[in-house]
Motif scaffolding. Structure first.
Motif, PDB file in Angstrom:
ATOM      1  N   LYS A 215       0.821  -1.220   0.000  1.00 27.63           N
ATOM      2  CA  LYS A 215       0.000   0.000   0.000  1.00 27.63           C
ATOM      3  C   LYS A 215       0.854   1.268   0.000  1.00 27.63           C
ATOM      4  O   LYS A 215       0.337   2.369  -0.094  1.00 27.63           O
ATOM      5  N   GLY A 264       1.917   7.345   5.403  1.00 26.41           N
ATOM      6  CA  GLY A 264       0.674   7.395   4.657  1.00 26.41           C
ATOM      7  C   GLY A 264       0.714   6.302   3.596  1.00 26.41           C
ATOM      8  O   GLY A 264       1.781   5.762   3.290  1.00 26.41           O
ATOM      9  N   GLU A 265      -0.454   5.961   3.073  1.00 27.05           N
ATOM     10  CA  GLU A 265      -0.520   4.967   2.008  1.00 27.05           C
ATOM     11  C   GLU A 265      -1.048   5.656   0.749  1.00 27.05           C
ATOM     12  O   GLU A 265      -1.657   6.730   0.851  1.00 27.05           O
ATOM     13  N   LYS A 268      -4.484   6.178   1.228  1.00 26.36           N
ATOM     14  CA  LYS A 268      -4.820   6.785   2.527  1.00 26.36           C
ATOM     15  C   LYS A 268      -3.617   7.613   2.976  1.00 26.36           C
ATOM     16  O   LYS A 268      -2.887   7.228   3.895  1.00 26.36           O
ATOM     17  N   GLU A 270      -3.120  10.171   4.634  1.00 26.51           N
ATOM     18  CA  GLU A 270      -3.034  10.722   6.000  1.00 26.51           C
ATOM     19  C   GLU A 270      -2.523   9.700   7.001  1.00 26.51           C
ATOM     20  O   GLU A 270      -2.241  10.049   8.157  1.00 26.51           O
ATOM     21  N   LYS A 272      -2.438   6.459   9.672  1.00 25.24           N
ATOM     22  CA  LYS A 272      -3.353   5.928  10.694  1.00 25.24           C
ATOM     23  C   LYS A 272      -3.320   6.710  12.006  1.00 25.24           C
ATOM     24  O   LYS A 272      -4.326   6.847  12.687  1.00 25.24           O
ATOM     25  N   ARG A 311      -5.542  12.740  11.504  1.00 22.48           N
ATOM     26  CA  ARG A 311      -4.464  11.744  11.375  1.00 22.48           C
ATOM     27  C   ARG A 311      -3.286  12.346  10.622  1.00 22.48           C
ATOM     28  O   ARG A 311      -3.467  13.231   9.787  1.00 22.48           O
TER      29      ARG A 311
END
Ligand code: AFP
Length: 334
Positions: A215, A264-265, A268, A270, A272, A311
């Motif tokens: 990711k 970050g991914e 995503k 931001e 976790k 996040r």
């Protein structure tokens, strides 16, 4: 042999350095200590009492709430309620800030906390943590509006954590060095076990959930591949350690050097972890010890928060390690 210094004495000594102090801040620290001791006591007996497992609820973060998460949160809220010094408490486990003192009364401080960090470790007797951060409010503020207590990390008054591991330790900073206290369960007191901690400028360990590799961005994958390459001159390959409890991993980084990453991914960006409950307080501690907290792009302490549960990606640890990670992760200007 010098006599042991309790955390209570240490807090009062710090207070004496500030002649204008009213004692409110010291009382808040004492409340956090009390909450920490109560949670440590619960955790010691967790397998014997009926307090393991899930509540069946999902928190504001979209995560399953464990009964011990709820219990730890209630414990902190109750200790703040009992002496009514903190005006507002803002918890990772509560959707809305909780007003302890009504607007018309005084109360200079807001406390952010993550009552139990590393919940997936609860049922397997692995380390857990609690993280806190104290912020000063404006004298006239009601303590209700986000803008009053959503301040960048650089404005924290104190930050720290409790690590429930093989022993229970509390580490904190008020911007005047990092100090560690170990709970002596026999006398129920945290005693000073290390003061003015300074961390190595570079380490040999990295800490990341590598199961998420697919990711990540290419930059992040390249950085981790770099740490895994063999190069005697730069002490690589680094070893990997990951407990699933941020507090435990960051505490190792504080003492041994190296870095912890929750990037970050691609889908995503931001990440976790939460800025106010996790990244900012831990950055305060690590930076006071000579390290750095970063998103990979910017320094955590400078981020102006927009919401309590915001996040951020987190890259935290030894100065040279984080600086190198930033050179991999920062977008290249063509
Ligand atoms: P929980 O408290 O919800 O288990 O989250 C723990 C945490 O915030 C941090 O303590 C860990 O380092 C990280 O998340 C673990 O997350 P992954 O399970 O995604 O690696």
């Amino acid at each position: 042999m010098s006599s042991p210094i309790s955390l209570t004495e240490h807090i009062l000594d710090q207070q004496r350095l500030h002649p204008d102090a009213t004692g409110e801040f010291s009382t808040i620290m004492t409340q956090i200590v009390l909450g920490g001791k109560m949670i440590a006591q619960d955790l010691r007996q967790a397998g014997l009492l009926d307090i393991l497992g899930s509540t069946g609820d999902v928190n504001i973060q979209g995560e399953e709430v464990q009964r011990l998460d709820q219990r730890a949160n209630d414990t902190f809220v109750q200790v703040f309620e009992s002496s009514k010094i903190v005006r507002t408490v803002i918890s990772e486990e509560m959707e809305e800030p909780y007003t302890v003192i009504p607007a018309e009364r005084t109360g200079k401080y807001a406390v952010f906390f993550d009552p139990l960090d590393g919940s997936s470790n609860i049922d397997v007797n692995a380390p857990l943590g609690a993280i806190f951060s104290i912020h000063r409010l404006l004298p006239s503020s009601s303590g209700k509006e986000n803008s009053l207590y959503l301040k960048p990390g650089v404005e924290q008054v104190a930050g720290g954590y409790i690590l429930f591991g093989t022993s229970t330790i509390l580490v904190y900073t008020c911007g005047d060095g990092v100090h560690q206290f170990t709970l002596n369960p026999g006398i129920g007191e945290f005693l000073l076990s290390a003061s003015n901690i300074t961390m190595p400028s570079r380490g040999k360990i990295y800490s990341v959930n590598e199961g998420n590799r697919q990711k990540w961005s290419n930059e992040m994958r390249n950085y981790i591949a770099h740490l895994q390459e063999s190069d005697v001159a730069t002490g690589r390959p680094y070893s990997l350690r990951y407990t699933g409890c941020l507090v435990a991993d960051v505490h190792r980084v504080l003492l041994k050097g190296g870095l912890y990453l929750y990037p970050g991914e691609v889908m995503k960006p931001e990440g976790k972890l939460r800025l106010m409950y996790e990244a900012a307080p831990l950055t305060f501690v690590i930076e006071q010890a000579g390290g750095i907290g970063s998103t990979g792009f910017e320094r955590i302490r400078n981020i102006q928060p927009k919401a309590p549960h915001q996040r951020v990606p987190l890259v935290i640890g030894s100065r040279e390690d984080v600086e190198l990670a930033e050179t991999f992760l920062k977008p290249k200007i063509e």
